[in-house]
Design a protein around this motif. Structure first.
Motif, PDB file in Angstrom:
ATOM      1  N   UNK A 241     106.124  87.110  45.207  1.00 52.24           N
ATOM      2  CA  UNK A 241     106.611  86.202  44.241  1.00 52.24           C
ATOM      3  C   UNK A 241     105.362  85.149  43.669  1.00 52.24           C
ATOM      4  N   UNK A 242     104.526  84.793  44.573  1.00 56.43           N
ATOM      5  CA  UNK A 242     103.483  83.907  44.131  1.00 56.43           C
ATOM      6  C   UNK A 242     102.464  84.474  43.191  1.00 56.43           C
ATOM      7  N   UNK A 243     101.884  85.936  43.778  1.00 58.02           N
ATOM      8  CA  UNK A 243     101.182  86.400  42.931  1.00 58.02           C
ATOM      9  C   UNK A 243     101.460  87.131  41.901  1.00 58.02           C
ATOM     10  N   UNK A 244     102.937  87.388  41.709  1.00 55.65           N
ATOM     11  CA  UNK A 244     103.668  87.826  40.457  1.00 55.65           C
ATOM     12  C   UNK A 244     103.510  86.528  39.313  1.00 55.65           C
ATOM     13  N   UNK A 245     104.001  85.380  39.732  1.00 54.57           N
ATOM     14  CA  UNK A 245     104.020  84.310  39.169  1.00 54.57           C
ATOM     15  C   UNK A 245     102.561  83.811  38.446  1.00 54.57           C
ATOM     16  N   UNK A 246     101.602  83.979  39.290  1.00 50.24           N
ATOM     17  CA  UNK A 246     100.261  83.659  39.268  1.00 50.24           C
ATOM     18  C   UNK A 246      99.631  84.694  38.177  1.00 50.24           C
ATOM     19  N   UNK A 247     100.027  85.766  38.206  1.00 47.52           N
ATOM     20  CA  UNK A 247      99.596  87.125  37.208  1.00 47.52           C
ATOM     21  C   UNK A 247     100.002  86.579  35.896  1.00 47.52           C
ATOM     22  N   UNK A 248     101.335  86.250  35.959  1.00 46.30           N
ATOM     23  CA  UNK A 248     102.218  86.064  34.443  1.00 46.30           C
ATOM     24  C   UNK A 248     101.252  84.621  34.036  1.00 46.30           C
ATOM     25  N   UNK A 249     101.143  83.591  34.818  1.00 45.88           N
ATOM     26  CA  UNK A 249     100.625  82.564  34.024  1.00 45.88           C
ATOM     27  C   UNK A 249      99.074  82.855  33.686  1.00 45.88           C
ATOM     28  N   UNK A 250      98.567  83.389  34.469  1.00 41.88           N
ATOM     29  CA  UNK A 250      96.928  84.022  34.044  1.00 41.88           C
ATOM     30  C   UNK A 250      96.997  84.739  32.623  1.00 41.88           C
ATOM     31  N   UNK A 251      97.940  85.524  32.471  1.00 46.63           N
ATOM     32  CA  UNK A 251      97.763  86.400  31.266  1.00 46.63           C
ATOM     33  C   UNK A 251      98.597  85.617  30.091  1.00 46.63           C
ATOM     34  N   UNK A 252      99.574  84.970  30.449  1.00 42.21           N
ATOM     35  CA  UNK A 252     100.505  84.750  29.176  1.00 42.21           C
ATOM     36  C   UNK A 252     100.295  83.107  29.141  1.00 42.21           C
ATOM     37  N   UNK A 253      99.459  82.532  29.870  1.00 41.57           N
ATOM     38  CA  UNK A 253      99.415  80.956  29.643  1.00 41.57           C
ATOM     39  C   UNK A 253     100.472  80.166  30.393  1.00 41.57           C
ATOM     40  N   UNK A 254     100.385  78.771  30.367  1.00 38.70           N
ATOM     41  CA  UNK A 254     101.355  78.007  31.146  1.00 38.70           C
ATOM     42  C   UNK A 254     102.635  77.983  30.761  1.00 38.70           C
TER      43      UNK A 254
END
Lengths: 276, 251
Positions: A241-254
């Motif tokens: 869950x953490x790294x899924x969300x992290x990856x999303x934030x990293x690629x799609x912005x905040x």
């Protein structure tokens, strides 16, 4: 220094402290989309400016100079106030400091110092202090809320007070040297390592995701998916869950709202289907 | 204390904590654990207030730390509304989290409104600066934003805490089991967002293994927070020592 020869009033330690404290008090209070912290920067410089510039024209010019766009992290960033005071003092004395030099050093430093401040003060010190006292709060002890307030305020006040005075004494050249110095980088890296380790430790106990799914075979006891996952390594779903969300934030912005809505949808759907 | 007084106090607390008087002081004041202390005092049940506050805190652990001063979600609005309502209606921490989150999102818009309004004071200050009016600049930096803050922040918390618990109570009694469970799930998953944001802020890819190290240190060894802080500090010192040997020249 040569105070006798010089008609301009000397900036005292007390003045520097005043500037620092006004900035600390209002750093985010008047923050606006248009010029962010410019208003508080100008207001905080008043104790020094009114001492240095005795004519109305010079004072007005100085005030307007400090209403320029400004934004940094308020604890580490207080070093900029120290440097700016030193430069204004120089300008008032000898008048060989161009406006652009003062504005330039301010805007030049605000980015890197915000980076340091965000990583150390907000990325490491703050979550760390909350985390240390969180178990108290979870047991219903009010110290879990009072201690972080006292400790975080105290620690950060001390750091910013020290840095503001340091900035004043060092003046502009040494500050740039200090920023390029490896020690600052070491400090950020050290704080980041500690911060990340603690965040990892906390997420292990606080993110709770487990699946009740079972695969029933024709004979024998059903396979409990969660047990299989735990036998590989405990906590795989929370980590995912953490790294899924992290990856999303990293690629799609905040895009926090989109993530929030997604989490809510996933929770409702998984609850309905009995997956989680 | 009656509902009206509680609602007024919570409205004022939200205004004051979000006023951001005192840079780091106020940023801690608006954390759920601190709001919980205040609610505990108001409603006379410190223990339960702290437990609920701690639950809400988990969601917002990393949320305050975003660069640029933008509020990704407002822990103060979330907890000023959710903690008193949760305490009055007797809901558990997970449900309180589910109640808190939407208000945290509304808080973003409130803050955007505040920072838009604040632009007016900068223009006012421009004129004061031309005239050399020092008092005017202080008023623009402190008084006017505080006043505007009261106008936009107090009513939201006042109204929702005053009328909220009856609405929430009614809703709770009608709620089917799958919905209650989905709130529990949300409470379990949402902290992951806070942690993900923190990783993003600290943001160096080569340091991510330390997060995983911390995670499994707790999962496998069951160490407590203090132990983690000690191990983490040692790791930080070790890593710093090693990287400075070869990293110094490049910098």
């Amino acid at each position: 220094m040569m105070t006798e020869q010089n008609p301009v009033a000397k900036v005292t330690k007390r003045d520097v402290t005043k500037v620092w404290f006004i900035y600390y008090l209002g750093a985010e209070l008047s923050n606006s989309y248009e010029r962010l912290q410019s208003l508080i920067f100008c207001a905080s410089m008043i104790p020094v400016l009114k001492k240095l510039y005795t004519t109305k024209e010079a004072l007005s010019e100085a005030l307007q100079r400090h209403l320029n766009f400004f934004n940094t992290e308020g604890i580490v960033g207080s070093i900029i106030h120290g440097i700016t005071i030193a430069m204004e003092e120089q300008k008032a004395k000898e008048e060989d400091v161009p406006d652009a030099a003062i504005t330039g050093i301010k805007t030049g430093l605000m980015g890197p110092l915000a980076g340091i401040g965000d990583a150390v003060v907000w990325g490491a010190i703050m979550p760390l202090i909350i985390a240390v006292f969180l178990p108290l709060a979870m047991n219903g002890n009010p110290m879990g809320g009072i201690m972080p307030l006292v400790a975080y305020t105290g620690v950060t006040l001390a750091i910013s007070y020290m840095l503001c005075h340091k900035g004043y004494t060092l003046g502009k050249e040494s500050i740039i040297g200090l920023l390029q110095d490896g020690r600052i980088k070491e400090l950020i890296t050290g704080a980041s390592v500690l911060g990340l380790f603690m965040m990892g430790a906390l997420s292990a106990s606080y993110i709770k995701i487990a699946t009740p799914l079972k695969i029933s075979l024709l004979e024998g006891s059903p396979i409990v998916i969660q047990e299989v996952l735990d036998s590989m390594a405990p906590g795989l779903l929370p980590l995912l869950a953490v790294f899924g969300i992290y990856a999303y934030l990293k690629h799609k912005g905040p895009r926090y709202n989109r993530i929030l809505v997604t989490i809510i949808l996933i929770s409702v759907v998984c609850s309905l289907l009995g997956i989680l | 204390m009656n509902s009206l007084e509680v609602a007024i106090c919570m409205g004022l607390y939200y205004w004051f904590s979000r006023l951001r008087l005192g840079y780091t002081f106020s940023s801690m004041l608006l954390q759920p654990v601190c709001v919980a202390v205040f609610v505990g005092l108001l409603l006379g049940d410190m223990s339960k207030a702290m437990i609920i506050g701690a639950g809400v805190q988990l969601v917002y652990l990393g949320v305050t730390s975003t660069p640029g001063g933008n509020v990704p979600s407002d822990p103060a609005l979330a907890s000023c509304i959710a903690i008193p309502i949760a305490l009055k209606t007797g809901m558990d921490a997970n449900l309180a989290v589910a109640l808190a989150v939407p208000f945290g999102v509304i808080g973003i818009f409130v803050d955007q409104l505040r920072r838009t309004i604040n632009a007016a004071w900068v223009h006012m200050a421009d004129r004061y600066a031309e005239k050399g009016n020092l008092r005017g600049i202080y008023l623009c930096a402190f008084f006017y934003p505080a006043l505007a803050g009261l106008v936009i922040r107090f009513p939201i918390v006042f109204a929702t805490t005053y009328y909220g618990d009856t609405v929430v109570n009614k809703f709770l009694s009608l709620m089917p089991l799958w919905l209650t469970h989905s709130f529990e799930l949300m409470g379990g998953i949402l902290p992951a967002l806070g942690f993900a944001i923190t990783i993003l802020v600290i943001g160096k890819k080569q340091l991510i293994p330390f997060f995983i190290l911390g995670f499994f240190a707790v999962k496998f060894l069951n160490i407590g927070v203090m132990a983690a802080a000690i191990f983490g500090t040692c790791l930080a010192l070790l890593y710093r020592g090693n990287s400075s040997k070869d990293g110094g020249a490049k910098a």
